[in-house]
Design an enzyme around this catalytic site. Structure first.
Site, PDB file in Angstrom:
ATOM      1  N   SER A  15       0.604  -1.142   0.156  1.00 37.22           N
ATOM      2  CA  SER A  15       0.019   0.166  -0.038  1.00 37.22           C
ATOM      3  C   SER A  15       0.755   1.231   0.103  1.00 37.22           C
ATOM      4  O   SER A  15       1.800   1.238  -0.744  1.00 37.22           O
ATOM      5  CB  SER A  15      -1.112  -0.157   1.194  1.00 37.22           C
ATOM      6  OG  SER A  15      -1.920   0.897   1.040  1.00 37.22           O
TER       7      SER A  15
ATOM      8  N   SER B  17       4.050  -0.547 -13.877  1.00 37.41           N
ATOM      9  CA  SER B  17       4.603  -1.604 -14.655  1.00 37.41           C
ATOM     10  C   SER B  17       4.959  -0.804 -16.055  1.00 37.41           C
ATOM     11  O   SER B  17       5.962  -1.587 -16.839  1.00 37.41           O
ATOM     12  CB  SER B  17       3.603  -2.835 -14.689  1.00 37.41           C
ATOM     13  OG  SER B  17       2.805  -2.674 -15.626  1.00 37.41           O
TER      14      SER B  17
END
Length: 379
Positions: free
Chosen positions: A203, A309
């Site tokens: 998180s 990503s």
């Protein structure tokens, strides 16, 4: 020495192929793919981390407090690597908003990251500044909006959307620099492998991992951002609302999106690293609470892990591994310790400066889907 770390030690001789420097000024459409020269590669290979502490500070096993850094007193916990001869790889785990540092280190459902010391890693766990050096503080003061130009309170991990956040556009902030200083100091007491320095978190800890990798790719060999934010913006760095940011990634899922997690503009090139981004599946969401007590969705980690990503996998000096499972918004729950060991051994199999062509991804534990490259199939 256990067998997996014995294999990892054999990888020390890999020749560095890329500069460990961060440049600025990329567009939102791609990365600078200029290859490093042999002279530059040799320079990276010869560099070593400078192990140093603030004057008079001595590191010890366990809880270390009153570490002076940028006008604050910080704390961290050290678990020295066991059964390792020679310098040990380093693991820096970070909790998120509601669980304490000690939860992240010792509680099974929170990761129990201290167990990686038994697997040959020196574990160095920073305590959040909001916890006032107390590793047992859970949500309380650490769960909520940030101040002084920061978006969220647990870590100094993303600049605020308003004018107050402008000062952090190209300043890494006190946490990113603290993490580096902390590891450098621990290295004066324990032998650490300067080519295998890894950090990760869940998180807000995953968001902090993204920030540290974007600003300090010269130092870190890689990281494990689990359900970390990217705080997607427009191409010019202008903040987007939560709904508009989600829509922007959904409309262009392969694009390199700017984000308030890192510098603006994002670096055109980062140093050689390995990054493993983890998404918790359809339930990887976070709800916030209004002053009247009602709840509302305020984070969706599908677009943020996609955005992270996309950036890292576009970097020629970075091996990016995209992983997903079904654990939701928490530390990976399926075979947690097996996953932790696999993930860290995967990171450590690729010391800083390795040739991306040499990387081989081994199968993850059952229940995880992982591949080299950006996330695919999320949209």
């Amino acid at each position: 020495m256990n067998q997996s770390l014995g294999v990892l030690r054999l990888a020390r001789g890999v020749v560095a192929l890329a500069l460990a420097s961060v440049a600025s000024g990329c567009s939102s459409t791609g990365a600078d793919r200029t290859a490093a020269t042999p002279a530059q590669a040799a320079s990276v290979a010869s560099e070593s981390v400078k192990w140093e502490c603030p004057a008079g500070y001595e590191v010890k096993e366990g809880l270390n407090v009153d570490f002076p850094h940028k006008g604050m007193k910080r704390a961290f916990i050290v678990y020295p690597a066991k059964n390792v001869s020679g310098p040990a790889p380093v693991w820096v785990p970070m909790t998120g908003s509601v669980e304490s540092t000690n939860d992240n280190l010792t509680v099974a459902r929170s990761g129990a990251n201290s167990l990686l010391a038994d697997h040959g890693y020196t574990v160095i766990a920073p305590v959040r500044a909001c916890a006032n050096q107390d590793p047992n503080i859970r949500g309380q003061v650490c769960n909520g909006p940030g101040s002084n130009g920061w978006n969220w309170n647990p870590w100094f991990e993303g600049r605020a959307a308003g004018p107050s956040g402008e000062r952090w556009k190209n300043d890494e902030g006190p946490d990113s620099s603290f993490l580096v200083a902390m590891v450098q100091c621990v290295g004066t007491k324990y032998k650490l492998d300067g080519r295998r320095l890894f950090l990760g978190g869940i998180s807000s800890g995953g968001t902090m991992t993204n920030r540290a990798l974007l600003f300090r790719s010269d130092f870190w060999a890689g990281g494990l951002p689990i359900s970390g934010e990217w705080y997607v913006t427009k191409d010019d760095g202008t903040p987007l609302s939560f709904d508009d940011a989600r829509a922007a990634v959904a409309a262009a899922p392969t694009k390199i999106h700017q984000g308030r997690v890192g510098p603006y503009p994002l670096p055109a090139k980062v140093g050689p690293m390995i990054v493993m981004t983890v998404w918790g599946g359809e339930n990887d969401l976070w709800n916030c609470t209004r002053p009247d007590g009602t709840r509302f969705l305020c984070s969706d980690y599908r677009p943020t892990t996609q955005a992270g990503s996309n950036f890292f996998s576009a970097q020629p000096n970075v091996v990016h591994v995209a992983c997903s499972s079904t654990h939701g918004h928490m530390w990976p729950q399926l075979k947690t310790q097996e996953f932790n060991r696999w993930a860290l051994d995967t990171l450590a199999s690729y010391p800083k400066g390795s040739d991306p062509r040499s990387f081989k991804l081994t199968p993850p534990p059952e229940g995880y889907q992982c591949h080299v490259g950006a996330f695919t199939g999320l949209y």
